[in-house]
Design a protein around this motif. Structure first.
Motif, PDB file in Angstrom:
ATOM      1  N   PRO A  79       1.742   3.177  -9.555  1.00 16.61           N
ATOM      2  CA  PRO A  79       2.845   2.802 -10.463  1.00 16.61           C
ATOM      3  C   PRO A  79       4.143   2.473  -9.719  1.00 16.61           C
ATOM      4  CG  PRO A  79       1.753   4.779 -11.259  1.00 16.61           C
ATOM      5  CD  PRO A  79       1.163   4.469  -9.930  1.00 16.61           C
ATOM      6  N   LEU A  80       4.471   3.271  -8.711  1.00 20.64           N
ATOM      7  CA  LEU A  80       5.703   3.016  -7.958  1.00 20.64           C
ATOM      8  C   LEU A  80       5.639   1.675  -7.244  1.00 20.64           C
ATOM      9  CD1 LEU A  80       6.900   6.299  -6.229  1.00 20.64           C
ATOM     10  CD2 LEU A  80       8.157   4.871  -7.830  1.00 20.64           C
ATOM     11  N   HIS A  81       4.464   1.379  -6.675  1.00 24.52           N
ATOM     12  CA  HIS A  81       4.313   0.120  -5.954  1.00 24.52           C
ATOM     13  C   HIS A  81       4.484  -1.076  -6.896  1.00 24.52           C
ATOM     14  CE1 HIS A  81       2.920  -2.871  -3.180  1.00 24.52           C
ATOM     15  NE2 HIS A  81       1.913  -3.200  -3.962  1.00 24.52           N
ATOM     16  N   GLU A  82       3.945  -0.943  -8.117  1.00 21.69           N
ATOM     17  CA  GLU A  82       4.046  -2.053  -9.061  1.00 21.69           C
ATOM     18  C   GLU A  82       5.460  -2.219  -9.597  1.00 21.69           C
ATOM     19  OE1 GLU A  82       0.867  -1.806 -11.967  1.00 21.69           O
ATOM     20  OE2 GLU A  82      -0.503  -1.981 -10.255  1.00 21.69           O
ATOM     21  N   LEU A  83       6.123  -1.088  -9.860  1.00 18.47           N
ATOM     22  CA  LEU A  83       7.467  -1.147 -10.439  1.00 18.47           C
ATOM     23  C   LEU A  83       8.531  -1.479  -9.398  1.00 18.47           C
ATOM     24  CD1 LEU A  83       7.512   1.873 -12.900  1.00 18.47           C
ATOM     25  CD2 LEU A  83       7.812  -0.539 -13.475  1.00 18.47           C
ATOM     26  N   LEU A  84       8.451  -0.793  -8.248  1.00 24.11           N
ATOM     27  CA  LEU A  84       9.527  -0.891  -7.266  1.00 24.11           C
ATOM     28  C   LEU A  84       9.040  -1.452  -5.933  1.00 24.11           C
ATOM     29  CD1 LEU A  84      11.031   2.612  -8.027  1.00 24.11           C
ATOM     30  CD2 LEU A  84      12.046   0.443  -8.685  1.00 24.11           C
ATOM     31  N   GLY A  85       8.003  -2.271  -6.004  1.00 18.62           N
ATOM     32  CA  GLY A  85       7.396  -2.804  -4.780  1.00 18.62           C
ATOM     33  C   GLY A  85       8.342  -3.604  -3.908  1.00 18.62           C
ATOM     34  N   PHE A  86       9.480  -4.056  -4.478  1.00 20.30           N
ATOM     35  CA  PHE A  86      10.425  -4.847  -3.673  1.00 20.30           C
ATOM     36  C   PHE A  86      11.211  -3.972  -2.703  1.00 20.30           C
ATOM     37  CE2 PHE A  86      12.268  -3.676  -7.727  1.00 20.30           C
ATOM     38  CZ  PHE A  86      13.474  -3.100  -7.360  1.00 20.30           C
ATOM     39  N   LEU A  87      11.224  -2.655  -2.929  1.00 21.58           N
ATOM     40  CA  LEU A  87      11.885  -1.759  -1.972  1.00 21.58           C
ATOM     41  C   LEU A  87      10.982  -1.563  -0.760  1.00 21.58           C
ATOM     42  CD1 LEU A  87      13.212   1.031  -4.371  1.00 21.58           C
ATOM     43  CD2 LEU A  87      14.560  -0.696  -3.176  1.00 21.58           C
ATOM     44  N   PRO A  88      11.568  -1.554   0.445  1.00 19.18           N
ATOM     45  CA  PRO A  88      10.708  -1.413   1.634  1.00 19.18           C
ATOM     46  C   PRO A  88       9.889  -0.120   1.642  1.00 19.18           C
ATOM     47  CG  PRO A  88      13.055  -1.364   2.208  1.00 19.18           C
ATOM     48  CD  PRO A  88      12.970  -1.795   0.794  1.00 19.18           C
ATOM     49  N   PHE A  89      10.416   0.965   1.063  1.00 22.25           N
ATOM     50  CA  PHE A  89       9.669   2.237   1.078  1.00 22.25           C
ATOM     51  C   PHE A  89       8.371   2.147   0.291  1.00 22.25           C
ATOM     52  CE2 PHE A  89      14.226   3.255   0.371  1.00 22.25           C
ATOM     53  CZ  PHE A  89      14.538   3.470   1.699  1.00 22.25           C
ATOM     54  N   PHE A  90       8.373   1.285  -0.728  1.00 21.34           N
ATOM     55  CA  PHE A  90       7.217   1.216  -1.618  1.00 21.34           C
ATOM     56  C   PHE A  90       6.496  -0.111  -1.497  1.00 21.34           C
ATOM     57  CE2 PHE A  90      10.352   3.782  -4.280  1.00 21.34           C
ATOM     58  CZ  PHE A  90       9.960   4.969  -3.700  1.00 21.34           C
ATOM     59  N   SER A  91       6.761  -0.854  -0.386  1.00 21.78           N
ATOM     60  CA  SER A  91       6.314  -2.231  -0.329  1.00 21.78           C
ATOM     61  C   SER A  91       4.827  -2.401  -0.047  1.00 21.78           C
ATOM     62  CB  SER A  91       7.118  -2.979   0.732  1.00 21.78           C
ATOM     63  OG  SER A  91       6.947  -2.328   1.965  1.00 21.78           O
ATOM     64  N   CYS A  92       4.181  -1.409   0.592  1.00 21.64           N
ATOM     65  CA  CYS A  92       2.783  -1.628   0.944  1.00 21.64           C
ATOM     66  C   CYS A  92       1.866  -1.100  -0.136  1.00 21.64           C
ATOM     67  CB  CYS A  92       2.465  -0.987   2.292  1.00 21.64           C
ATOM     68  SG  CYS A  92       2.812   0.757   2.342  1.00 21.64           S
ATOM     69  N   LYS A  93       0.726  -1.753  -0.241  1.00 20.65           N
ATOM     70  CA  LYS A  93      -0.240  -1.342  -1.246  1.00 20.65           C
ATOM     71  C   LYS A  93      -0.897  -0.029  -0.811  1.00 20.65           C
ATOM     72  CE  LYS A  93      -3.807  -3.583  -3.978  1.00 20.65           C
ATOM     73  NZ  LYS A  93      -3.357  -2.863  -5.157  1.00 20.65           N
ATOM     74  N   PRO A  94      -0.903   0.976  -1.682  1.00 20.54           N
ATOM     75  CA  PRO A  94      -1.567   2.236  -1.293  1.00 20.54           C
ATOM     76  C   PRO A  94      -3.074   2.042  -1.184  1.00 20.54           C
ATOM     77  CG  PRO A  94      -0.699   2.351  -3.540  1.00 20.54           C
ATOM     78  CD  PRO A  94      -0.235   1.060  -2.984  1.00 20.54           C
TER      79      PRO A  94
ATOM     80  N   CYS B 268       7.250   1.981   4.928  1.00 19.10           N
ATOM     81  CA  CYS B 268       6.596   2.261   3.654  1.00 19.10           C
ATOM     82  C   CYS B 268       5.967   3.654   3.661  1.00 19.10           C
ATOM     83  CB  CYS B 268       5.523   1.218   3.402  1.00 19.10           C
ATOM     84  SG  CYS B 268       4.623   1.490   1.888  1.00 19.10           S
ATOM     85  N   VAL B 269       6.260   4.451   2.625  1.00 18.61           N
ATOM     86  CA  VAL B 269       5.749   5.823   2.597  1.00 18.61           C
ATOM     87  C   VAL B 269       4.307   5.910   2.104  1.00 18.61           C
ATOM     88  CG1 VAL B 269       7.973   6.976   2.393  1.00 18.61           C
ATOM     89  CG2 VAL B 269       6.793   6.228   0.330  1.00 18.61           C
ATOM     90  N   PHE B 270       3.752   4.770   1.637  1.00 23.44           N
ATOM     91  CA  PHE B 270       2.351   4.788   1.198  1.00 23.44           C
ATOM     92  C   PHE B 270       1.406   4.485   2.353  1.00 23.44           C
ATOM     93  CE2 PHE B 270       4.197   2.935  -2.928  1.00 23.44           C
ATOM     94  CZ  PHE B 270       4.621   4.182  -3.320  1.00 23.44           C
ATOM     95  N   SER B 271       1.976   4.142   3.495  1.00 19.63           N
ATOM     96  CA  SER B 271       1.157   3.742   4.619  1.00 19.63           C
ATOM     97  C   SER B 271       0.617   4.977   5.337  1.00 19.63           C
ATOM     98  CB  SER B 271       2.010   2.895   5.559  1.00 19.63           C
ATOM     99  OG  SER B 271       1.557   3.010   6.868  1.00 19.63           O
ATOM    100  N   PRO B 272      -0.653   4.911   5.790  1.00 21.09           N
ATOM    101  CA  PRO B 272      -1.131   6.017   6.610  1.00 21.09           C
ATOM    102  C   PRO B 272      -0.348   6.043   7.924  1.00 21.09           C
ATOM    103  CG  PRO B 272      -2.744   4.244   6.541  1.00 21.09           C
ATOM    104  CD  PRO B 272      -1.679   3.892   5.565  1.00 21.09           C
ATOM    105  N   ALA B 273      -0.188   7.210   8.502  1.00 19.51           N
ATOM    106  CA  ALA B 273       0.633   7.315   9.708  1.00 19.51           C
ATOM    107  C   ALA B 273       0.105   8.441  10.586  1.00 19.51           C
ATOM    108  CB  ALA B 273       2.076   7.576   9.317  1.00 19.51           C
ATOM    109  N   TYR B 274       0.811   8.673  11.671  1.00 18.65           N
ATOM    110  CA  TYR B 274       0.544   9.815  12.535  1.00 18.65           C
ATOM    111  C   TYR B 274       1.768  10.709  12.545  1.00 18.65           C
ATOM    112  CZ  TYR B 274      -3.793   9.250  15.224  1.00 18.65           C
ATOM    113  OH  TYR B 274      -5.091   9.230  15.637  1.00 18.65           O
TER     114      TYR B 274
END
Lengths: 308, 281
Positions: free
Chosen positions: A144-159, A252-258
């Motif tokens: 939902p966040l990605h669809e609503l606020l996907g233009f923000l860099p934090f939420f820009s990547c598809k989970p 983007c906080v939806f991105s996998p990371a280390y």
């Protein structure tokens, strides 16, 4: 009558001094070994060890092989930051609820549950995070966040999956809340009752009284934040299970990371053939140790500043 | 009272209650979820879950967690045997000789390292014991866990020991007791409960640790217990590795192991609460 220290007391002194000295020695060794083993990476790669963004294992000397810790450092800071952002308000409200609002029996019961959770093995949290929290967050929060606020860099990547920095941060917030809340609770409860009576006799509401009381124990709240942050940064098993373990540098906080800890946990087995990689992992651990030490010391200092 | 203040007050109470109850619900969910996934494995495997080795990846059944369970019990007990007396004696030292430089140093380092990243401890022990010996050993795990426990036991023991009222200590000396008698027979005995509290806390922590074991004991599952100088296994480590494996039966074993670990932890927690009972807060 004998003068001076009896011999027995002296023997006793040395018997006790031995374990104390051994403890100090062990802790000194912790730092010495880390500095010694990370030296190779720091000498060959310099600041790039911490500022480099690429992880290219190779047997060739640098620059053919690169071990830059930046993505892991950013991952640690982001996940611990998210954890703190959630855990701090929750743990303060939880402490206020336990003291001010909950009936005695409920408060006791909740206290028992929360206390039990503070020490729960982190793999147990990890299992829950991997199988429940990750998929749950992906479906109900990330998409939902990605669809609503996907233009923000934090939420820009598809989970892509449930494993992400955000999942790690939220899981960490659940893990550090019991501990942070206990610190606030102890301080909050120890505000002398004369102040509370004075607040009410001035006609304050419970909210105003609670705010006054919290401002009196500001140091304990700061300390809960710092010590909680320290815990979140050094957590390993649960984070490794939910953070996704991908070496990318993304806002983007939806991105996998280390994180630093998950990088060490996952890459360590590979590092046997690559001395420089092992050394770089030690450098990461050294960084974690130093930051942890500073955060801890500041947290304990803040706690001591609470004078009631 | 103005309505705005009243409203703010009500909203605050409602918010605090909501947040607290929501958190308690999440907390219970963690425990219940792991039980829900783990209990069926125990139910279908029965006691062989506790007494058998993990099955091969090609097998239908998951096998058992015996090496991990024995390893966890061994590691916890052996690290406790090192860390508890060492930290308690160091605490007695720093309370009895508070102004000596060594006391200051041990107090400072223990407090600073209370939340030391446990993975760093794992790396230290790897470089000290695993590299020189050339293999992963139970001993390395014991040392790593003992290092994790030391500051915990010390900090709790020190605060309990220093809260013994000085009148008792003076009375002890007035009766002609030796320094050692006062320190061990009087002070340590009176602070027993607080010291136990630290020991139990540290034990619970050590039992559930994964990170310090990753590079020290490694996880050997072919034998139930190979001895302190052989690689061994531990429950958290086995769960961590098996849940991330690609094999259905190993993942089932991880859930079963998680339930066993949860039960062990709850038993320790109950003991801890009992030790605490009656303590004036």
């Amino acid at each position: 009558m004998r003068l001076g220290r009896p011999l027995g007391d002296l023997v006793f002194l040395y018997c006790l001094a031995a374990p104390a000295a051994a403890m100090v020695l062990a802790f000194a060794l912790l730092f010495y070994a880390h500095i010694d083993l990370s030296r190779e990476a720091l000498e060959l790669q310099g600041l790039k060890t911490f500022a480099g963004a690429r992880w290219r294992p190779s047997l060739e000397p640098p620059p053919k092989s690169e071990y830059g810790l930046l993505p892991a450092i950013v991952g640690t800071l982001t996940s611990a930051g998210i954890a703190l952002l959630i855990a701090l308000p929750v743990s303060v409200l939880l402490a206020v609820f336990l003291v001010e609002i909950a009936p005695r029996s409920l408060s006791h019961l909740l206290g028992l549950i929360i206390d039990a959770l503070a020490g729960l093995p982190s793999v147990v949290y990890g299992l829950w995070g991997l199988y429940f929290l990750g998929p749950f967050l992906r479906k109900n929060l990330m998409e939902p966040l990605h669809e609503l606020l996907g233009f923000l860099p934090f939420f820009s990547c598809k989970p892509l999956s449930g494993a992400s920095v955000l999942t790690a941060g939220i899981l960490l917030s659940i893990m550090i809340t019991p501990f942070a809340s206990a610190l606030v609770y102890e301080a909050y409860r120890s505000v002398p009752s004369v102040y509370i009576e004075a607040a009410y006799s001035l006609g304050m509401t419970r909210y105003e009284q609670a705010m006054t009381r919290l401002s009196m124990i500001r140091g304990a709240v700061v300390s809960a934040a710092l010590l909680g942050l320290g815990r979140a940064m050094s957590e390993t098993a649960a984070v490794t299970m939910v953070v996704g373990n991908a070496y990318v540098l993304s806002p983007c906080v939806f991105s996998p990371a280390y994180t630093i800890t998950s990088l060490i946990a996952n890459q360590f087995a590979e590092s046997h053939g690559y001395p420089l990689m092992l050394s770089s992992l030690f450098a990461g651990s050294l960084l974690l140790l130093c930051v942890g030490l500073i955060v801890n010391a500041a947290g304990l200092r803040a706690l001591r500043s609470v004078r009631l | 009272m103005s309505w705005a203040r009243k409203l703010k007050d009500r909203l605050f109470s409602a918010l605090a209650s909501l947040v607290a109850l929501a958190f308690a619900a999440v907390a219970l969910h963690v425990v219940l979820y792991v039980t829900w996934r783990g209990l069926p494995v125990l139910a279908s495997e029965g006691l062989s879950l506790l007494f058998e080795k993990p099955a091969a990846v090609t097998a239908e059944r998951p096998g058992g967690v015996a090496p991990a369970l024995v390893g966890t019990l061994y590691l916890t007990a052996s690290s406790l045997a090192i860390a508890a007396p060492m930290a308690a004696l160091a605490a007695v030292f720093s309370v009895e000789f508070p102004r000596s430089p060594l006391s200051r140093l041990v107090r400072l380092t223990s407090r600073a390292l209370l939340e030391v990243p446990t993975i760093s401890v794992g790396l230290l022990v790897f470089s000290l014991l695993v590299l020189p010996l050339g293999r992963f050993t139970g001993l390395a795990g014991t040392v790593a866990l003992a290092l994790v426990m030391l500051p915990y036991v010390y900090v709790y023991a020190e605060s309990a020991l220093s809260s013994v009222p000085s009148t008792y200590i003076e009375a002890g000396y007035a009766l002609g007791m030796r320094r050692a008698q006062v320190a061990l027979g009087l002070r340590l005995k009176m602070a027993k409960r607080g010291v136990w509290r630290g020991v139990l806390m540290a034990t619970m922590k050590a039992m559930g640790e994964t990170a310090p074991l990753l590079f020290t004991v490694y996880g050997a599952r072919a034998v139930v217990f190979g001895g302190p100088l052989q690689p061994i296994d531990a429950l958290p480590l086995m769960i961590f590795q098996f849940i991330q494996s690609g094999y259905e039966n190993w993942r089932a074993l991880a859930w079963g192991g998680a339930f066993v670990l949860l039960v062990l932890y709850m038993a320790m927690y109950a003991a801890y609460r009992l030790a605490l009972r009656g303590e004036t807060k």
